[in-house]
Design a protein around this motif. Structure first.
Motif, PDB file in Angstrom:
ATOM      1  N   ASP A  75       0.838  -1.211   0.000  1.00 33.47           N
ATOM      2  CA  ASP A  75       0.000   0.000   0.000  1.00 33.47           C
ATOM      3  C   ASP A  75       0.865   1.251   0.000  1.00 33.47           C
ATOM      4  N   SER A  86      -5.877  -2.247  -8.438  1.00 33.25           N
ATOM      5  CA  SER A  86      -6.957  -3.209  -8.299  1.00 33.25           C
ATOM      6  C   SER A  86      -6.455  -4.261  -7.309  1.00 33.25           C
ATOM      7  N   ASP A  87      -7.307  -5.168  -6.927  1.00 34.46           N
ATOM      8  CA  ASP A  87      -6.861  -6.245  -6.035  1.00 34.46           C
ATOM      9  C   ASP A  87      -5.753  -7.063  -6.696  1.00 34.46           C
ATOM     10  N   GLU A  88      -5.862  -7.242  -8.008  1.00 30.89           N
ATOM     11  CA  GLU A  88      -4.852  -8.007  -8.747  1.00 30.89           C
ATOM     12  C   GLU A  88      -3.499  -7.299  -8.712  1.00 30.89           C
ATOM     13  N   LYS A  90      -2.441  -5.170  -6.430  1.00 26.84           N
ATOM     14  CA  LYS A  90      -1.898  -5.251  -5.075  1.00 26.84           C
ATOM     15  C   LYS A  90      -1.283  -6.625  -4.831  1.00 26.84           C
ATOM     16  N   GLU A  91      -1.933  -7.690  -5.292  1.00 24.05           N
ATOM     17  CA  GLU A  91      -1.380  -9.033  -5.128  1.00 24.05           C
ATOM     18  C   GLU A  91      -0.018  -9.147  -5.808  1.00 24.05           C
TER      19      GLU A  91
END
Length: 134
Positions: A75, A86-88, A90-91
């Motif tokens: 973050d 997006s969540d992707e 961040k992963e």
């Protein structure tokens, strides 16, 4: 740059050790286990049984802290780089941090007791050359 990183790590280790010493009844071995365990769990996701016992944690709790810390680092990085993820995304950033942190090399020296009753633990850190990694 390398010197400032080493100073930061040594400072962090000193603060962590001082905080542990404030609890009372701490030995030199406890201080060494604490600093090594804290660095191992933060960067490598490895949990020494002595560290878990000292911190009164389970391996599952330590693993949860490790994942939370990686998410916080991701973050911070994305905010700093003005990436709106997006969540992707961040992963992917979390996985990148895991790969980078897995290359951490350091040596934790045995603790020594200071005159004021606190402990000092020297941590020798080998810098990671990110450009070589890419």
């Amino acid at each position: 740059m390398k010197i400032s990183k080493r100073i930061a790590v040594l400072g962090a280790a000193a603060v962590l050790t001082a905080g542990l010493a404030a609890c009372g009844g701490v030995t030199k071995d406890d201080a060494t286990v604490y600093v090594k365990g804290q660095i191992d769990s933060t960067y490598l996701g490895q949990y020494n049984e002595d560290y878990l016992k000292l911190m009164d944690m389970t391996e599952a709790e330590a693993a949860e802290d490790y994942e939370w810390n990686l998410g916080a680092e991701a973050d911070w990085f994305m905010d700093f780089a003005s990436i709106y993820p997006s969540d992707e995304t961040k992963e992917k950033v979390v996985e990148l941090y895991k790969e980078i942190y897995a290359k951490c090399k350091y040596t934790v020296q045995p603790a020594s007791k200071l005159d004021n009753g606190n402990f000092a633990v020297e941590v020798l850190v080998e810098p990671i050359d990110l450009m070589v990694q890419f």
